[in-house]
Design an enzyme around this catalytic site. Structure first.
Site, PDB file in Angstrom:
ATOM      1  CG  ASN A  43      16.446 -43.199  58.836  1.00 57.00           C
ATOM      2  OD1 ASN A  43      17.331 -42.583  59.404  1.00 57.00           O
ATOM      3  ND2 ASN A  43      16.642 -43.800  57.673  1.00 57.00           N
ATOM      4  CD  GLU A  45      16.827 -48.161  56.747  1.00 56.15           C
ATOM      5  OE1 GLU A  45      17.677 -49.053  56.530  1.00 56.15           O
ATOM      6  OE2 GLU A  45      16.595 -47.228  55.953  1.00 56.15           O
ATOM      7  CB  CYS A  54       9.996 -41.695  58.624  1.00 56.30           C
ATOM      8  SG  CYS A  54       9.611 -42.471  57.066  1.00 56.30           S
ATOM      9  CD  GLU A  56      10.407 -37.174  58.181  1.00 58.09           C
ATOM     10  OE1 GLU A  56      10.845 -38.308  58.496  1.00 58.09           O
ATOM     11  OE2 GLU A  56      10.465 -36.734  57.021  1.00 58.09           O
ATOM     12  CB  CYS A  87       7.302 -40.556  53.321  1.00 58.42           C
ATOM     13  SG  CYS A  87       6.603 -41.229  54.851  1.00 58.42           S
ATOM     14  CB  CYS A  90       6.157 -38.418  57.699  1.00 57.09           C
ATOM     15  SG  CYS A  90       7.155 -39.782  58.325  1.00 57.09           S
TER      16      CYS A  90
HETATM   17  N1  THU Z   1      12.915 -41.790  55.550  1.00 59.67           N
HETATM   18  C1  THU Z   1      12.756 -40.938  56.600  1.00 59.67           C
HETATM   19  O1  THU Z   1      13.175 -41.232  57.733  1.00 59.67           O
HETATM   20  N2  THU Z   1      12.113 -39.760  56.388  1.00 59.67           N
HETATM   21  C2  THU Z   1      11.738 -39.304  55.160  1.00 59.67           C
HETATM   22  O2  THU Z   1      11.224 -38.210  55.057  1.00 59.67           O
HETATM   23  C3  THU Z   1      11.967 -40.144  53.967  1.00 59.67           C
HETATM   24  C4  THU Z   1      12.400 -41.529  54.234  1.00 59.67           C
HETATM   25  C5  THU Z   1      13.681 -43.030  55.770  1.00 59.67           C
HETATM   26  C6  THU Z   1      12.908 -44.301  55.769  1.00 59.67           C
HETATM   27  C7  THU Z   1      13.980 -45.292  55.387  1.00 59.67           C
HETATM   28  O3  THU Z   1      14.712 -45.671  56.538  1.00 59.67           O
HETATM   29  C8  THU Z   1      14.921 -44.518  54.482  1.00 59.67           C
HETATM   30  O4  THU Z   1      14.655 -43.151  54.752  1.00 59.67           O
HETATM   31  C9  THU Z   1      14.737 -44.795  53.008  1.00 59.67           C
HETATM   32  O5  THU Z   1      13.416 -44.647  52.624  1.00 59.67           O
END
Ligand code: THU
Length: 130
Positions: A43, A45, A54, A56, A87, A90
């Site tokens: 991920n 941010e 994310c 994925e 999520c 994704c």
């Molecule tokens: N996140 C992912 O990278 N993949 C997931 O399946 C769930 C959420 C990340 C997004 C964000 O940076 C952090 O997790 C919190 O939501």
């Protein structure tokens, strides 16, 4: 080492590169292409929060941009007792590019659960609706 373990290891390695200073929730993903290549993603941010992407989707976009099209499986790794499923956004993207693949969820303590996209995303909107 089995194929699932290899994919989980790749997701763990990718997770080490997570840029998650806002949530501190570090996620790694790994995607296995039918070519045999494995693509990791973490991920990433952003200070505006909403531009966060994310793990994925990073893995998928890396693979697609390298010319890959068919995929066998995806793995998602976090450091939480409850395993982390992809999520909603994704799931839509995984369905588009991978279809009904196994989704291998794992944590750093060795807990593993294998589910299927069809189970996570039972009534998808996709190109068959266009
Ligand atoms: N996140 C992912 O990278 N993949 C997931 O399946 C769930 C959420 C990340 C997004 C964000 O940076 C952090 O997790 C919190 O939501």
């Amino acid at each position: 080492m089995g194929e699932n373990d290899l994919l989980i290891s790749a997701a763990k390695r990718a997770r080490e590169n997570a840029h998650a200073p806002y949530s501190n929730f570090r996620v790694g993903a790994a995607l296995r292409a039918t070519s045999g290549r494995i693509f990791g993603g973490c991920n990433v941010e952003n200070a505006t929060y909403g531009l966060t992407i994310c793990a994925e989707r990073v893995a998928i976009f890396k693979a697609i941009s390298e010319g890959e099209r068919g995929f066998d499986a995806i793995s998602v790794v976090t450091d939480t007792d409850a395993l982390t499923p992809p999520c909603g956004a994704c799931r839509q993207l995984i369905w588009e590019f991978c279809g009904d693949v196994p989704v291998i969820l794992a944590n750093l303590k060795g807990k593993i659960e294998v589910t299927q996209m069809k189970e996570l995303f039972p009534k998808p909107f996709d190109s068959t609706h266009l």
